[in-house]
Scaffold this motif. Structure first.
Motif, mmCIF file in Angstrom:
data_model
loop_
_atom_site.group_PDB
_atom_site.id
_atom_site.type_symbol
_atom_site.label_atom_id
_atom_site.label_comp_id
_atom_site.label_asym_id
_atom_site.label_seq_id
_atom_site.Cartn_x
_atom_site.Cartn_y
_atom_site.Cartn_z
ATOM 1 N N ILE A 122 0.838 -1.196 0.000
ATOM 2 C CA ILE A 122 0.000 0.000 0.000
ATOM 3 C C ILE A 122 0.878 1.254 0.000
ATOM 4 O O ILE A 122 1.831 1.356 0.777
ATOM 5 C CB ILE A 122 -0.936 0.022 1.233
ATOM 6 C CG1 ILE A 122 -1.797 -1.238 1.248
ATOM 7 C CG2 ILE A 122 -1.811 1.258 1.222
ATOM 8 C CD1 ILE A 122 -2.709 -1.335 2.460
ATOM 9 N N ASP A 127 -2.612 5.450 1.969
ATOM 10 C CA ASP A 127 -3.125 4.806 3.168
ATOM 11 C C ASP A 127 -3.486 5.840 4.232
ATOM 12 O O ASP A 127 -4.526 5.744 4.891
ATOM 13 C CB ASP A 127 -2.081 3.824 3.705
ATOM 14 C CG ASP A 127 -2.581 3.042 4.907
ATOM 15 O OD1 ASP A 127 -3.688 2.476 4.817
ATOM 16 O OD2 ASP A 127 -1.876 3.016 5.924
ATOM 17 N N ARG A 143 -8.642 -1.439 10.015
ATOM 18 C CA ARG A 143 -7.436 -1.395 9.190
ATOM 19 C C ARG A 143 -7.838 -1.042 7.771
ATOM 20 O O ARG A 143 -8.959 -1.335 7.349
ATOM 21 C CB ARG A 143 -6.718 -2.748 9.198
ATOM 22 C CG ARG A 143 -5.986 -3.069 10.496
ATOM 23 C CD ARG A 143 -5.200 -4.356 10.327
ATOM 24 N NE ARG A 143 -4.302 -4.246 9.169
ATOM 25 C CZ ARG A 143 -3.810 -5.302 8.495
ATOM 26 N NH1 ARG A 143 -4.145 -6.538 8.863
ATOM 27 N NH2 ARG A 143 -3.005 -5.130 7.471
ATOM 28 N N THR A 144 -6.938 -0.419 7.031
ATOM 29 C CA THR A 144 -7.220 -0.059 5.644
ATOM 30 C C THR A 144 -6.388 -0.911 4.696
ATOM 31 O O THR A 144 -5.246 -1.280 4.989
ATOM 32 C CB THR A 144 -6.906 1.425 5.380
ATOM 33 O OG1 THR A 144 -5.560 1.715 5.793
ATOM 34 C CG2 THR A 144 -7.877 2.313 6.123
ATOM 35 N N LEU A 145 -7.000 -1.242 3.553
ATOM 36 C CA LEU A 145 -6.338 -1.980 2.489
ATOM 37 C C LEU A 145 -6.767 -1.401 1.156
ATOM 38 O O LEU A 145 -7.756 -0.645 1.075
ATOM 39 C CB LEU A 145 -6.694 -3.475 2.551
ATOM 40 C CG LEU A 145 -6.126 -4.272 3.731
ATOM 41 C CD1 LEU A 145 -6.791 -5.637 3.797
ATOM 42 C CD2 LEU A 145 -4.615 -4.421 3.589
ATOM 43 N N ALA A 147 -7.849 -2.599 -2.754
ATOM 44 C CA ALA A 147 -8.232 -3.730 -3.612
ATOM 45 C C ALA A 147 -8.376 -3.255 -5.050
ATOM 46 O O ALA A 147 -8.353 -2.050 -5.338
ATOM 47 C CB ALA A 147 -9.549 -4.335 -3.127
ATOM 48 N N ALA A 300 -9.484 -7.851 7.510
ATOM 49 C CA ALA A 300 -8.369 -7.193 6.840
ATOM 50 C C ALA A 300 -7.192 -8.151 6.660
ATOM 51 O O ALA A 300 -6.540 -8.165 5.607
ATOM 52 C CB ALA A 300 -7.935 -5.967 7.638
ATOM 53 N N THR A 301 -6.931 -8.966 7.676
ATOM 54 C CA THR A 301 -5.831 -9.927 7.577
ATOM 55 C C THR A 301 -6.096 -10.951 6.480
ATOM 56 O O THR A 301 -5.196 -11.294 5.691
ATOM 57 C CB THR A 301 -5.634 -10.642 8.929
ATOM 58 O OG1 THR A 301 -5.319 -9.671 9.931
ATOM 59 C CG2 THR A 301 -4.510 -11.663 8.844
ATOM 60 N N GLU A 304 -5.761 -9.156 3.184
ATOM 61 C CA GLU A 304 -4.350 -8.854 2.946
ATOM 62 C C GLU A 304 -3.608 -10.075 2.403
ATOM 63 O O GLU A 304 -2.726 -9.952 1.539
ATOM 64 C CB GLU A 304 -3.712 -8.379 4.244
ATOM 65 C CG GLU A 304 -2.280 -7.916 4.103
ATOM 66 C CD GLU A 304 -1.753 -7.387 5.420
ATOM 67 O OE1 GLU A 304 -1.069 -6.350 5.415
ATOM 68 O OE2 GLU A 304 -2.032 -8.025 6.477
ATOM 69 N N SER A 308 -1.224 -9.746 -1.449
ATOM 70 C CA SER A 308 0.104 -9.674 -0.853
ATOM 71 C C SER A 308 1.038 -8.822 -1.696
ATOM 72 O O SER A 308 0.807 -8.559 -2.880
ATOM 73 C CB SER A 308 0.690 -11.080 -0.718
ATOM 74 O OG SER A 308 1.011 -11.600 -2.000
ATOM 75 N N TRP A 313 -0.568 -7.508 -5.416
ATOM 76 C CA TRP A 313 -0.884 -6.183 -4.920
ATOM 77 C C TRP A 313 -1.491 -5.324 -6.029
ATOM 78 O O TRP A 313 -1.284 -5.571 -7.216
ATOM 79 C CB TRP A 313 0.358 -5.520 -4.333
ATOM 80 C CG TRP A 313 1.351 -5.001 -5.347
ATOM 81 C CD1 TRP A 313 1.386 -3.755 -5.907
ATOM 82 C CD2 TRP A 313 2.458 -5.706 -5.914
ATOM 83 N NE1 TRP A 313 2.433 -3.638 -6.788
ATOM 84 C CE2 TRP A 313 3.119 -4.819 -6.814
ATOM 85 C CE3 TRP A 313 2.966 -7.001 -5.766
ATOM 86 C CZ2 TRP A 313 4.247 -5.186 -7.544
ATOM 87 C CZ3 TRP A 313 4.081 -7.367 -6.501
ATOM 88 C CH2 TRP A 313 4.702 -6.477 -7.368
#
Length: 438
Positions: A122, A127, A143-145, A147, A300-301, A304, A308, A313
């Motif tokens: 990220i 972020d 948590r932020t991700l 996509a 989030a995990t 994630e 990866s 990503w």
């Protein structure tokens, strides 16, 4: 190669081998459980389990009295389908290109560093922007991700928590891509009716009591109806969901930056697994395949792990471009113009429809207007096409094609006032013609 085996795993494997070799084509009917069990000399429960595993794997599907058949790749309706010819395109679901910023200019601005394998997935500045944006609307820790768009985020989240054949509560009518996601991944839809205030609490309650393990909801600018949740409706939905803290709740806030309505959250603080997804395609451009995601730590995990830094990503060049655009005051001004323009255009269309005796029960937000009629939508779509107007029939947006047979969806994002007046007159004429017995 006849089906063989003495265990459920062996029988299912034998069928899969026949599918892979082309011996069993899509639509081929498998032998009745009793018949195959007798032929193989095994218990009927063994064959029934093998068939169930084939269905769970997406290799086969059950059709009631039609038996168990080899599944085909679903044929799905898509947004942005070209209409061709000289028709005025009110079918695509696209934003107005004139209200989108210059992505290439953003890509060339600022400092971009070529990422290598193993670098953080990220962009740090993006972020930070996302966390600040989400913090205004979220009370829970998150948590932020990033996509590859809202559809990608939703699909990965569902796959992270659910199994094939699980039930998902979704709006009815529904976003085309959501219908596709459920069908392609083998989830069972639990359609929840939508009215002018959004998803109905009684329908959501019924879906959850019927075993739905996830909910996907559009809090504002619902596609196709344009409905947005009111604060009262969101509170009612939270009250329903509070009794089901184990259910995954995904909110797809796709129109966030240019919506005229406030975000009203349906996820209770007691919900363990949840995500708020905000894509940028409607206001930065459909080719910027990126969505910001806020989620609980476990979700989030899991997400994630599927995004990866090793191989999957989201392009850091796309993230860089989005970061530059989201931080640009000029883009913020463009979003203000877009918000006003989209609201004005849909409002003019609703006004013109009203003038011709066609009612839309609420002022829509977003790019589309949903029109319920008392005549068959397929005939309406065909008649409008003959008059030079392309729209989408309502049955494409529902899980049961027999429902909403009189609805059409009209994309108003680029509609001019003269076009709105002309279209409303043409639609009224078509409806009158179809009502008149021939």
């Amino acid at each position: 190669m006849p089906t063989s085996g003495t265990t459920a795993a062996e029988i299912a494997g034998s069928v899969r081998d026949q599918v892979a070799s082309g011996e069993l084509a899509p639509g081929a009917v498998l032998p009745p459980v009793r018949t195959l069990a007798a032929g193989l000399g095994v218990n009927r429960n063994t064959v029934a389990l093998a068939y169930r595993r084939l269905v769970e794997a997406g290799v086969a599907e059950t059709r009631g009295r039609g038996g168990t058949v080899i599944a085909a790749v679903p044929q799905l309706a898509r947004e942005g389908v070209g209409v061709g010819g000289d028709c005025v395109d009110l079918a695509s679901g696209n934003p107005d290109p004139q209200l989108l910023p210059d992505i290439l200019a953003a890509a060339r601005s600022g400092h971009y560093r070529q990422p290598l394998y193993g670098m953080p997935a990220i962009d740090e500045a993006l972020d930070t922007w996302a966390r600040d944006d989400f913090a205004e609307d979220l009370e829970q820790p998150f948590r932020t991700l990033i996509a590859h768009g809202a559809v990608d985020a939703t699909e990965r989240l569902l796959n992270a928590h659910l199994a094939r054949d699980d039930t998902v509560a979704v709006e009815d009518p529904c976003f085309l891509a959501s219908i596709g996601t459920l069908r392609l991944n083998g989830y069972r839809p639990a359609p929840v009716p939508v009215d002018s205030a959004g998803m109905r609490p009684d329908g959501l309650r019924a879906a959850l009591e019927g075993g739905a393990r996830a909910v996907v909801c559009t809090p504002r600018a619902h596609n196709p109806t344009g409905a947005s949740l009111t604060a009262e409706r969101a509170a009612d939905l939270r009250a329903v969901l509070a009794h089901h803290p184990q259910v995954l709740v995904i909110e797809d806030d796709h129109f966030s930056a240019v919506s005229t309505r406030p975000y009203c959250r349906i996820t209770p603080t007691t919900t363990a697994r949840w995500a708020l997804v905000r894509s940028v395609s409607k206001f930065l451009g459909p080719d910027l395949r990126l969505a910001l995601v806020a989620a609980d730590t476990q979700s989030a995990t899991r997400l994630e792990a599927r995004l990866s830094a090793g191989t999957t990503w989201v392009s850091r060049l796309l993230q860089h471009s989005a970061r530059e655009l989201l931080a640009d005051p000029g883009v913020h001004e463009l979003h203000e113009r877009a918000r006003e323009a989209y609201a004005h255009r849909s409002g003019v269309l609703v006004q013109q429809l009203h003038a011709h005796g066609i009612e839309v029960p609420h002022r829509p937000d977003g790019l589309n207007v949903w029109i319920e009629l008392d005549v068959d939508s397929r005939a309406v779509v065909q008649a409008l096409a003959e008059r030079g107007w392309a729209v989408r029939p309502g049955h494409l947006f529902v899980h049961d094609p027999s429902s909403h047979q009189g609805a059409i969806r009209v994309t108003s994002s680029t509609l001019t006032e003269p076009q709105a007046e002309a279209f409303a007159a043409e639609l009224a004429a078509v409806v009158t013609s179809l009502r008149t017995p021939h």
